[in-house]
Scaffold this active site. Sequence first.
Site, mmCIF file in Angstrom:
data_model
loop_
_atom_site.group_PDB
_atom_site.id
_atom_site.type_symbol
_atom_site.label_atom_id
_atom_site.label_comp_id
_atom_site.label_asym_id
_atom_site.label_seq_id
_atom_site.Cartn_x
_atom_site.Cartn_y
_atom_site.Cartn_z
ATOM 1 N N MET A 1 42.361 39.241 66.099
ATOM 2 C CA MET A 1 40.983 39.027 65.632
ATOM 3 C C MET A 1 40.485 37.660 66.094
ATOM 4 S SD MET A 1 40.673 41.003 62.045
ATOM 5 C CE MET A 1 41.487 39.788 61.042
ATOM 6 N N HIS B 1 45.995 30.947 67.678
ATOM 7 C CA HIS B 1 46.909 29.822 67.456
ATOM 8 C C HIS B 1 48.213 30.155 68.173
ATOM 9 C CE1 HIS B 1 48.628 32.606 64.587
ATOM 10 N NE2 HIS B 1 47.495 32.648 63.921
ATOM 11 N N HIS C 1 49.757 33.719 67.922
ATOM 12 C CA HIS C 1 49.198 34.717 68.842
ATOM 13 C C HIS C 1 49.718 34.479 70.262
ATOM 14 C CE1 HIS C 1 45.717 34.453 65.837
ATOM 15 N NE2 HIS C 1 46.040 35.732 65.787
ATOM 16 N N GLY D 1 52.918 40.926 65.087
ATOM 17 C CA GLY D 1 53.707 39.864 64.468
ATOM 18 C C GLY D 1 54.286 40.297 63.131
ATOM 19 N N SER E 1 44.946 32.229 61.370
ATOM 20 C CA SER E 1 43.564 31.834 61.681
ATOM 21 C C SER E 1 42.867 31.311 60.429
ATOM 22 C CB SER E 1 42.794 33.040 62.220
ATOM 23 O OG SER E 1 43.487 33.597 63.306
#
Length: 280
Positions: A30, A34, A37, A147, A186
């Site tokens: 989305m 960071h 990701h 993740g 996020s």
Amino acid sequence: MEVFTSVASLRNFLEQQTFQQRSIGLVPTMGALHDGHISLIQLCKRENDIAVCSIFVNPTQFNNPEDLQKYPRTLEADCAMLEAAGCDIVFAPSVEEMYPKQPVLKFNFGALETVMEGASRPGHFNGVGIVVSKLFNIVKPHRAYFGQKDLQQVAIVKKLVSDLSFGLELIIAPTIREEDGLAMSSRNRRLNVEEREIAPHLFQILESAKRKLLKGESVEEVIRQATAAFDSIEAFKLDYFEIADLNTLQPITTPGATGTNAICVAAFLGPVRLIDNIVF
Ligand code: AMP
């Protein structure tokens, strides 16, 4: 790196790649990227010829309108990070492009969605099921990367892939943390300075619970102590603290074999809802 916003042009490009025998990996996100990701992107790039990252803040998986509205959107910075990480393709569609019509199809993930995130965020996993299915059908990846940070999402996506026979391999990557243990997210960028200082307690309480369980303390007692630890920090408002079977995600009364147990937590810190988990 190329950025696509249209489904048709992305499909067209990727079909040519598949025709030329190139493997495709997909990392759905989305945005507000960071290092968590980026670890998925790097893994994807190592294992596939073409690494695709989708960036789409999916409205159908938000049950809280304020969370959707305040969700950070940083496409330009995201693209710079992706390019540096060796990503090949960014898919960043608009809401209208992904949802020309409001979908009516509904997913029911059974017992998997009646606990934890599913119980606290009604409709959330239906939205996840819809958007992940759409992305799989648009990108047709050979491999898709998720993740462990979103442990219940992993279980839901595994179910989706097996029940609907998506012919792809799922790869689950470990949670990347800040130096103080806070899982990268996020939503962390919405924490103020004081909240950010308190936030690592979430992981510390998880770690402490794991240690106690490994020493043989009872599940009930460990949950009681963890709940008390959250209650003692005023800024936290605990949503749930669960000790569950890793595969079914149902609560357990005694831990099973090594690697089959999960401790999962969700808590509000100011306006921000944080989640984390440990597998043991
Ligand atoms: P999101 O953008 O939050 O939807 O996350 C996109 C993907 O990145 C999901 O598969 C997440 O589980 C994964 N992810 C998010 N945070 C982390 C992290 N700290 N470490 C590893 N993977 C993560």
